[in-house]
Enzyme design. Structure first.
Site, PDB file in Angstrom:
ATOM      1  N   HIS A  11      -1.036   4.275  14.988  1.00 28.99           N
ATOM      2  CA  HIS A  11      -0.895   5.733  14.920  1.00 28.99           C
ATOM      3  C   HIS A  11      -1.130   6.288  16.316  1.00 28.99           C
ATOM      4  CE1 HIS A  11      -0.598   6.775  10.542  1.00 28.99           C
ATOM      5  NE2 HIS A  11      -0.795   5.465  10.502  1.00 28.99           N
TER       6      HIS A  11
ATOM      7  N   CYS B 276      -2.852   9.124   6.928  1.00 28.23           N
ATOM      8  CA  CYS B 276      -3.489   8.825   5.653  1.00 28.23           C
ATOM      9  C   CYS B 276      -4.204  10.075   5.155  1.00 28.23           C
ATOM     10  CB  CYS B 276      -4.489   7.685   5.831  1.00 28.23           C
ATOM     11  SG  CYS B 276      -5.428   7.346   4.343  1.00 28.23           S
TER      12      CYS B 276
HETATM   13  N1  COA Z   1       0.636   3.843 -10.673  1.00 28.46           N
HETATM   14  C1  COA Z   1       0.604   4.871 -11.527  1.00 28.46           C
HETATM   15  N2  COA Z   1      -0.517   5.343 -12.073  1.00 28.46           N
HETATM   16  C2  COA Z   1      -1.656   4.727 -11.755  1.00 28.46           C
HETATM   17  C3  COA Z   1      -1.694   3.648 -10.870  1.00 28.46           C
HETATM   18  C4  COA Z   1      -0.473   3.205 -10.306  1.00 28.46           C
HETATM   19  N3  COA Z   1      -0.415   2.215  -9.437  1.00 28.46           N
HETATM   20  N4  COA Z   1      -2.962   3.249 -10.731  1.00 28.46           N
HETATM   21  C5  COA Z   1      -3.714   4.057 -11.510  1.00 28.46           C
HETATM   22  N5  COA Z   1      -2.909   4.953 -12.117  1.00 28.46           N
HETATM   23  C6  COA Z   1      -3.327   6.036 -12.997  1.00 28.46           C
HETATM   24  C7  COA Z   1      -4.067   5.540 -14.201  1.00 28.46           C
HETATM   25  O1  COA Z   1      -3.169   5.246 -15.221  1.00 28.46           O
HETATM   26  C8  COA Z   1      -4.933   6.733 -14.518  1.00 28.46           C
HETATM   27  O2  COA Z   1      -4.159   7.710 -15.158  1.00 28.46           O
HETATM   28  P1  COA Z   1      -4.793   8.678 -16.285  1.00 28.46           P
HETATM   29  O3  COA Z   1      -5.862   9.466 -15.585  1.00 28.46           O
HETATM   30  O4  COA Z   1      -3.637   9.513 -16.712  1.00 28.46           O
HETATM   31  O5  COA Z   1      -5.317   7.774 -17.329  1.00 28.46           O
HETATM   32  C9  COA Z   1      -5.287   7.291 -13.168  1.00 28.46           C
HETATM   33  O6  COA Z   1      -4.238   6.856 -12.294  1.00 28.46           O
HETATM   34  C10 COA Z   1      -6.621   6.796 -12.655  1.00 28.46           C
HETATM   35  O7  COA Z   1      -6.644   5.394 -12.767  1.00 28.46           O
HETATM   36  P2  COA Z   1      -7.833   4.504 -12.211  1.00 28.46           P
HETATM   37  O8  COA Z   1      -7.551   3.081 -12.515  1.00 28.46           O
HETATM   38  O9  COA Z   1      -9.151   5.091 -12.638  1.00 28.46           O
HETATM   39  O10 COA Z   1      -7.615   4.630 -10.691  1.00 28.46           O
HETATM   40  P3  COA Z   1      -8.342   5.542  -9.637  1.00 28.46           P
HETATM   41  O11 COA Z   1      -8.318   6.975  -9.976  1.00 28.46           O
HETATM   42  O12 COA Z   1      -9.632   4.910  -9.290  1.00 28.46           O
HETATM   43  O13 COA Z   1      -7.306   5.326  -8.428  1.00 28.46           O
HETATM   44  C11 COA Z   1      -5.867   4.029  -7.022  1.00 28.46           C
HETATM   45  C12 COA Z   1      -7.151   4.074  -7.793  1.00 28.46           C
HETATM   46  C13 COA Z   1      -5.945   2.970  -5.961  1.00 28.46           C
HETATM   47  C14 COA Z   1      -4.743   3.719  -7.976  1.00 28.46           C
HETATM   48  C15 COA Z   1      -5.603   5.412  -6.417  1.00 28.46           C
HETATM   49  O14 COA Z   1      -6.733   5.829  -5.681  1.00 28.46           O
HETATM   50  C16 COA Z   1      -4.406   5.404  -5.519  1.00 28.46           C
HETATM   51  O15 COA Z   1      -3.274   5.242  -5.940  1.00 28.46           O
HETATM   52  N6  COA Z   1      -4.619   5.638  -4.234  1.00 28.46           N
HETATM   53  C17 COA Z   1      -3.538   5.693  -3.265  1.00 28.46           C
HETATM   54  C18 COA Z   1      -4.049   5.354  -1.938  1.00 28.46           C
HETATM   55  C19 COA Z   1      -2.976   5.493  -0.916  1.00 28.46           C
HETATM   56  O16 COA Z   1      -1.806   5.223  -1.124  1.00 28.46           O
HETATM   57  N7  COA Z   1      -3.397   5.957   0.262  1.00 28.46           N
HETATM   58  C20 COA Z   1      -2.530   6.154   1.365  1.00 28.46           C
HETATM   59  C21 COA Z   1      -1.935   4.903   1.911  1.00 28.46           C
HETATM   60  S1  COA Z   1      -3.010   3.827   2.748  1.00 28.46           S
HETATM   61 ZN    ZN Z   2      -0.436   4.390   8.666  1.00 26.41          ZN
END
Ligand code: COA
Ligand code: ZN
Length: 316
Positions: A210, A241
């Site tokens: 970055h 991010c």
């Molecule tokens: N795709 C779709 N839905 C998802 C999912 C996925 N890969 N992973 C989790 N979910 C949904 C669950 O079904 C749940 O839905 P609900 O509330 O309707 O039941 C909800 O998200 C929470 O699920 P949970 O397992 O408790 O996950 P979380 O809230 O702890 O989130 C991550 C964990 C990793 C899935 C989430 O933080 C995330 O996607 N982060 C993205 C990080 C990212 O891309 N950052 C930038 C790039 S580095």
């Molecule tokens: Zn990046």
């Protein structure tokens, strides 16, 4: 005989790392149009989208539609970010070429970004690797904050090597070292790349910089001097991010390509086609982009001299 220019493989990440950070939702058809245009620019890889929770990253909630509807170029690998098994299942149903797994080298950033400890992330990713094994889909691990964390500060090089080793033990032979918030500097990059290549010659390494502190170009050259030949970069220099304080744009693809071609490398990327896509970005995302090249043009772009220049030196 002309000598062959050293090849550098460029990976375009704007539609994932860039679009994930935009507050205004970019319409699915616009995303597809941009990806299709990028497919024609000469990239080795395009990171299309991410199969994350739509609550965490609402900007990419249309991942399936985008992945299904793009027109694939046979020379381009299409990768997507996958944080967990649910994401892997969704991604596999769309016929991806590569799953890009992600975890952070900093415990605090991992908790902020993925809402898990690093050990919990690793356990999840172990399951993701198992879910993908046996398919024709490749797996890459992106290690974020590998060069420093905005909440913890320095990240140990030994620690990064240990995580690379653990993923290699799972059979993950592609890895990206990510400078998520632009804390990397050239001598650090050279040292990290040299060590990683010495310890893991079988792993295909990519660098992801970055430009938060204007060091992405210098870091790219430093990485090349240590033997790295694959780079993520983002059209227009957009990106960041949402879970990293102070994060800002990625290394800008057109700026990197322009520099590398001048330095005698072969990126395969068509700069004119790239700029034609990049100049559409501000209209699409509703704000200016950090790209320097978009403002200045390539260094061989000439401007007309003012009329008085011709008069200088003429006898009066
Ligand atoms: N795709 C779709 N839905 C998802 C999912 C996925 N890969 N992973 C989790 N979910 C949904 C669950 O079904 C749940 O839905 P609900 O509330 O309707 O039941 C909800 O998200 C929470 O699920 P949970 O397992 O408790 O996950 P979380 O809230 O702890 O989130 C991550 C964990 C990793 C899935 C989430 O933080 C995330 O996607 N982060 C993205 C990080 C990212 O891309 N950052 C930038 C790039 S580095
Ligand atoms: Zn990046």
């Amino acid at each position: 005989m002309p000598t062959q220019r050293p090849r550098i493989y460029m990976h375009e990440v704007a539609t994932r790392d860039g679009f994930q950070n935009e507050s205004q939702f970019i319409e699915t058809e616009d995303k597809i149009r941009v990806i299709n245009a990028l497919s024609d620019c000469g990239f080795a890889k395009i990171e299309v989208t991410s199969f994350t929770s739509p609550k965490a990253i609402p900007a990419l909630r249309d991942a399936e539609m985008v992945m299904h509807q793009i027109t694939r170029h046979p020379d381009v690998e299409y990768t997507v970010l996958v944080p967990n098994v649910r994401g892997a299942e969704r991604a596999l149903s769309c016929g991806i070429d590569e799953a890009n797994l992600v975890m952070s080298m900093s415990e605090t950033h991992n908790r902020a970004n993925l809402r898990m400890t690093r050990e919990q992330s690793f356990a999840q990713l172990e399951q993701v690797v198992a879910a993908i094994a046996g398919s024709r889909v490749a797996t890459n691990i992106s290690l974020s904050t590998a060069f420093g964390c905005p909440m913890e500060g320095d990240v140990s090089q030994d620690g990064v090597m240990r995580w690379l080793e653990r993923f290699a033990a799972l059979g993950v032979m592609r890895a990206t070292l990510c400078d998520t918030t632009g804390m990397a500097y050239p001598s650090q990059v050279r040292a990290m790349a040299t060590r990683a290549r010495e310890l893991f010659p079988e792993i295909t390494l990519t660098m992801h910089f970055h430009n938060t502190r204007a060091m992405a170009q210098a870091n790219t050259l430093a990485a090349i001097s240590a033997g790295i030949d694959r780079f993520d970069a983002s059209l227009g220099g957009i990106g960041g991010c949402p879970y990293a304080p102070g994060a800002s744009g990625n290394a800008c693809t057109e700026d990197v390509v322009h520099m590398l071609e001048l330095e005698g490398f072969d990126t395969h990327v068509d700069l004119n086609k790239l700029l034609a896509v990049s100049c559409q970005l501000p209209g699409l995302i509703g704000h200016d982009v950090p790209s320097q090249l978009l403002k200045a043009g390539a260094r061989n772009r000439l401007h007309p001299a003012p009329d008085y220049v011709k008069e200088i030196g003429k006898p009066v």
